[in-house]
Design a protein around this motif. Structure first.
Motif, PDB file in Angstrom:
ATOM      1  N   ILE A  11      60.771  50.651  78.114  1.00 64.61           N
ATOM      2  CA  ILE A  11      59.345  50.531  77.799  1.00 64.61           C
ATOM      3  C   ILE A  11      58.507  51.123  78.920  1.00 64.61           C
ATOM      4  CG2 ILE A  11      57.456  48.930  77.334  1.00 64.61           C
ATOM      5  CD1 ILE A  11      59.390  49.104  75.013  1.00 64.61           C
ATOM      6  N   ALA A  12      58.916  50.895  80.168  1.00 66.38           N
ATOM      7  CA  ALA A  12      58.178  51.448  81.304  1.00 66.38           C
ATOM      8  C   ALA A  12      58.180  52.973  81.272  1.00 66.38           C
ATOM      9  CB  ALA A  12      58.774  50.937  82.612  1.00 66.38           C
ATOM     10  N   ILE A  13      59.311  53.571  80.917  1.00 65.13           N
ATOM     11  CA  ILE A  13      59.408  55.033  80.812  1.00 65.13           C
ATOM     12  C   ILE A  13      58.561  55.525  79.639  1.00 65.13           C
ATOM     13  CG2 ILE A  13      60.948  56.961  80.288  1.00 65.13           C
ATOM     14  CD1 ILE A  13      61.191  55.947  83.165  1.00 65.13           C
ATOM     15  N   ALA A  14      58.643  54.844  78.510  1.00 65.87           N
ATOM     16  CA  ALA A  14      57.849  55.242  77.344  1.00 65.87           C
ATOM     17  C   ALA A  14      56.363  55.192  77.664  1.00 65.87           C
ATOM     18  CB  ALA A  14      58.177  54.340  76.159  1.00 65.87           C
ATOM     19  N   TRP A  15      55.953  54.193  78.446  1.00 68.39           N
ATOM     20  CA  TRP A  15      54.536  54.112  78.838  1.00 68.39           C
ATOM     21  C   TRP A  15      54.155  55.322  79.687  1.00 68.39           C
ATOM     22  CZ3 TRP A  15      51.874  54.206  83.363  1.00 68.39           C
ATOM     23  CH2 TRP A  15      50.514  53.896  83.293  1.00 68.39           C
TER      24      TRP A  15
ATOM     25  N   ALA B  13      71.166  54.827  80.964  1.00 71.87           N
ATOM     26  CA  ALA B  13      71.064  54.837  79.503  1.00 71.87           C
ATOM     27  C   ALA B  13      69.780  54.154  79.043  1.00 71.87           C
ATOM     28  CB  ALA B  13      72.285  54.158  78.882  1.00 71.87           C
ATOM     29  N   ASP B  14      69.397  53.063  79.721  1.00 73.29           N
ATOM     30  CA  ASP B  14      68.129  52.390  79.398  1.00 73.29           C
ATOM     31  C   ASP B  14      66.946  53.329  79.644  1.00 73.29           C
ATOM     32  OD1 ASP B  14      69.555  50.108  78.829  1.00 73.29           O
ATOM     33  OD2 ASP B  14      69.029  49.079  80.699  1.00 73.29           O
ATOM     34  N   LEU B  15      67.012  54.092  80.729  1.00 72.90           N
ATOM     35  CA  LEU B  15      65.929  55.008  81.062  1.00 72.90           C
ATOM     36  C   LEU B  15      65.823  56.120  80.027  1.00 72.90           C
ATOM     37  CD1 LEU B  15      66.788  55.183  84.853  1.00 72.90           C
ATOM     38  CD2 LEU B  15      64.825  53.989  83.862  1.00 72.90           C
ATOM     39  N   VAL B  16      66.969  56.653  79.610  1.00 74.95           N
ATOM     40  CA  VAL B  16      66.979  57.686  78.574  1.00 74.95           C
ATOM     41  C   VAL B  16      66.420  57.126  77.272  1.00 74.95           C
ATOM     42  CG1 VAL B  16      68.460  59.162  77.160  1.00 74.95           C
ATOM     43  CG2 VAL B  16      68.864  58.985  79.620  1.00 74.95           C
TER      44      VAL B  16
ATOM     45  N   SER C  50      53.193  54.508  87.717  1.00 74.82           N
ATOM     46  CA  SER C  50      53.864  53.575  86.816  1.00 74.82           C
ATOM     47  C   SER C  50      52.862  52.522  86.397  1.00 74.82           C
ATOM     48  CB  SER C  50      55.041  52.887  87.532  1.00 74.82           C
ATOM     49  OG  SER C  50      54.555  51.962  88.507  1.00 74.82           O
ATOM     50  N   LEU C  51      53.309  51.570  85.599  1.00 75.31           N
ATOM     51  CA  LEU C  51      52.460  50.427  85.251  1.00 75.31           C
ATOM     52  C   LEU C  51      52.113  49.583  86.465  1.00 75.31           C
ATOM     53  CD1 LEU C  51      54.096  49.389  81.889  1.00 75.31           C
ATOM     54  CD2 LEU C  51      51.630  49.730  82.237  1.00 75.31           C
ATOM     55  N   ALA C  52      52.854  49.769  87.552  1.00 81.89           N
ATOM     56  CA  ALA C  52      52.570  49.034  88.784  1.00 81.89           C
ATOM     57  C   ALA C  52      51.656  49.811  89.726  1.00 81.89           C
ATOM     58  CB  ALA C  52      53.868  48.673  89.501  1.00 81.89           C
ATOM     59  N   THR C  53      51.559  51.120  89.550  1.00 79.55           N
ATOM     60  CA  THR C  53      50.799  51.980  90.465  1.00 79.55           C
ATOM     61  C   THR C  53      50.029  52.995  89.637  1.00 79.55           C
ATOM     62  OG1 THR C  53      52.419  51.729  92.233  1.00 79.55           O
ATOM     63  CG2 THR C  53      50.967  53.637  92.369  1.00 79.55           C
ATOM     64  N   ARG C  54      48.753  52.721  89.385  1.00 76.42           N
ATOM     65  CA  ARG C  54      47.994  53.532  88.445  1.00 76.42           C
ATOM     66  C   ARG C  54      46.869  54.343  89.092  1.00 76.42           C
ATOM     67  NH1 ARG C  54      47.219  50.155  82.922  1.00 76.42           N
ATOM     68  NH2 ARG C  54      46.222  52.138  82.387  1.00 76.42           N
ATOM     69  N   PHE C  55      46.844  54.396  90.429  1.00 76.57           N
ATOM     70  CA  PHE C  55      45.758  55.142  91.063  1.00 76.57           C
ATOM     71  C   PHE C  55      45.723  56.618  90.668  1.00 76.57           C
ATOM     72  CE2 PHE C  55      49.187  56.171  93.899  1.00 76.57           C
ATOM     73  CZ  PHE C  55      48.888  57.442  94.352  1.00 76.57           C
TER      74      PHE C  55
ATOM     75  N   SER D 151      59.246  56.591  91.078  1.00 75.04           N
ATOM     76  CA  SER D 151      59.245  55.119  90.962  1.00 75.04           C
ATOM     77  C   SER D 151      58.561  54.659  89.675  1.00 75.04           C
ATOM     78  CB  SER D 151      58.560  54.488  92.180  1.00 75.04           C
ATOM     79  OG  SER D 151      59.263  54.791  93.364  1.00 75.04           O
ATOM     80  N   PRO D 152      58.915  55.244  88.520  1.00 76.33           N
ATOM     81  CA  PRO D 152      58.225  54.886  87.277  1.00 76.33           C
ATOM     82  C   PRO D 152      58.571  53.502  86.748  1.00 76.33           C
ATOM     83  CG  PRO D 152      60.047  56.359  86.802  1.00 76.33           C
ATOM     84  CD  PRO D 152      59.944  56.278  88.301  1.00 76.33           C
ATOM     85  N   VAL D 153      59.612  52.867  87.313  1.00 74.27           N
ATOM     86  CA  VAL D 153      59.906  51.494  86.925  1.00 74.27           C
ATOM     87  C   VAL D 153      59.611  50.531  88.086  1.00 74.27           C
ATOM     88  CG1 VAL D 153      61.540  52.128  85.122  1.00 74.27           C
ATOM     89  CG2 VAL D 153      62.386  51.731  87.427  1.00 74.27           C
ATOM     90  N   GLY D 154      58.667  50.946  88.931  1.00 82.22           N
ATOM     91  CA  GLY D 154      58.125  50.041  89.946  1.00 82.22           C
ATOM     92  C   GLY D 154      59.134  49.530  90.948  1.00 82.22           C
ATOM     93  N   ARG D 155      60.088  50.387  91.354  1.00 82.79           N
ATOM     94  CA  ARG D 155      61.124  50.008  92.321  1.00 82.79           C
ATOM     95  C   ARG D 155      61.850  48.743  91.865  1.00 82.79           C
ATOM     96  NH1 ARG D 155      59.840  53.571  96.435  1.00 82.79           N
ATOM     97  NH2 ARG D 155      57.628  54.039  96.697  1.00 82.79           N
ATOM     98  N   SER D 156      62.094  48.664  90.560  1.00 88.65           N
ATOM     99  CA  SER D 156      62.854  47.628  89.844  1.00 88.65           C
ATOM    100  C   SER D 156      61.984  46.529  89.249  1.00 88.65           C
ATOM    101  CB  SER D 156      63.949  46.984  90.708  1.00 88.65           C
ATOM    102  OG  SER D 156      63.452  45.953  91.545  1.00 88.65           O
ATOM    103  N   LEU D 157      60.721  46.405  89.640  1.00 87.94           N
ATOM    104  CA  LEU D 157      59.879  45.315  89.126  1.00 87.94           C
ATOM    105  C   LEU D 157      59.679  45.398  87.621  1.00 87.94           C
ATOM    106  CD1 LEU D 157      57.088  45.070  91.864  1.00 87.94           C
ATOM    107  CD2 LEU D 157      58.933  43.437  91.439  1.00 87.94           C
TER     108      LEU D 157
END
Length: 331
Positions: free
Chosen positions: A262-266, A287-290, A179-184, A204-210
């Motif tokens: 936006i996190a999913i789109a990234w 719905a936000d994730l979709v 995710s944007l929080a974990t890019r290794f 965890s693509p939305v950083g566990r809610s972050l």
């Protein structure tokens, strides 16, 4: 809905991470899990990703009950599960057991809970470091030959391990936190998967809610066994991470979009082989994730996101020392 190829099967570019069907991020019910699966089916989300240890089978049981209650749904869904964690007391340093006998017994139990004769994808949940990866891949290949799974995968392995396993039997997917929080994973895994034609299933693509509009409240975190010891959710790291991601939430608001979308789109912008599997107990959040699958970020958007959340922005490691036992570190 855009698609991703997983072991020759075409699935939706978004999946359902079913760990949330087993109280991992707070209490839930079978009815609530059914609501998420109903919403997924309606939205054209066809990949459902679970594991034998999620609620010690509870997640698989919920999916199995939903499939039974919805005749015909199985044909449209791509069902994945994981095995290889032995909570029954395997001796040694870790509870991981990738032996052919254990993996097959675990899959048989999963199939019974799911009400299926065969899953579409069966992963090794955690690699048993005491076994050569070639032997593990060979054992999984025999499960394909027996018709118990259509394809095989691994969770949290290194690119070098993937190459060795893939040389024995085609690996359909590797699951990794991304995710944007974990890019290794960008330090080799994203590239190796693309080269080999392997799907990178991003949990965890939305950083566990972050990376959402409503991060988990600080008072809730001590009630969640995993997060209460996770470095990113312990003070002072938590406050810093919330402060930094406020700018990401503002970026999303300015564009009239949910932050999670936006996190999913990234994630989807990282490659046609990337398949994010967010988990949620909320149909509104789902719905936000979709919505994220419908957004194409411009080069300018990506540059601005990278300015707001540059590589390495997160305070605290993604796992505690105990949580790091099992995942392979490769850089």
């Amino acid at each position: 809905m855009r698609t991703v190829t997983v072991g020759g099967q075409v699935v939706s570019c978004l999946g359902v991470g079913a760990m949330s069907f087993a109280d991992f991020y707070g209490p839930t019910t079978e009815a609530n899990s059914f609501a998420i699966l109903d919403a997924a089916r309606e939205a054209g989300v066809t990949h459902v990703d679970t594991a034998s240890v999620y609620g010690m089978g509870r997640s698989e049981e919920a999916i199995g009950a939903w499939l039974k209650a919805n005749p015909g749904a199985r044909d449209a869904m791509h069902i994945a599960t994981k095995g290889g964690i032995n909570r029954g007391g395997k001796t040694g340093r870790t509870p991981y057991d990738n032996s052919p006998a254990f993996m097959e017994a675990s899959l048989d139990a999963s199939l019974a809970r799911l009400g299926l004769d065969c899953v579409d994808l069966y992963y090794v949940h955690r690699r048993d470091a005491g076994m050569p990866i070639e032997e593990i891949a060979g054992g999984l290949a025999r499960l394909v030959e027996k018709g118990k799974t259509r394809a095989i995968g691994f969770s949290e392995i290194a690119p070098s391990t993937l190459r060795r396993a893939h040389a024995v039997h085609p690996v359909a997917a590797v699951q990794s936190e991304y995710s944007l929080a974990t890019r290794f994973p960008e330090l080799g895994l994203v590239q190796a998967c693309a080269e080999l034609g392997v799907a990178l299933v991003a949990f965890s693509p939305v950083g566990r809610s972050l990376l959402t509009d409503t991060p988990l409240p600080a008072e809730v975190i001590p009630t969640l066994p995993f997060l209460k010891t996770n470095p990113r959710f312990i003070e002072p790291n938590l406050s810093e991470n919330l402060r930094i991601t406020d700018a990401f939430r503002a970026f999303a608001r300015e564009r009239g979009e949910p932050a999670a979308a936006i996190a999913i789109a990234w994630c989807l912008s990282r490659g046609d082989h990337v398949l994010p599997i967010p988990g949620t107990r909320s149909t509104a959040h789902f719905a936000d994730l979709v919505r994220g699958t419908q957004i194409t970020l411009s080069d300018a958007d990506l540059a601005e996101i990278n300015r707001i959340l540059p590589v390495g922005w997160a305070h605290g490691d993604r796992y505690s020392d105990d949580q790091w036992v099992g995942p392979e570190r490769y850089c």
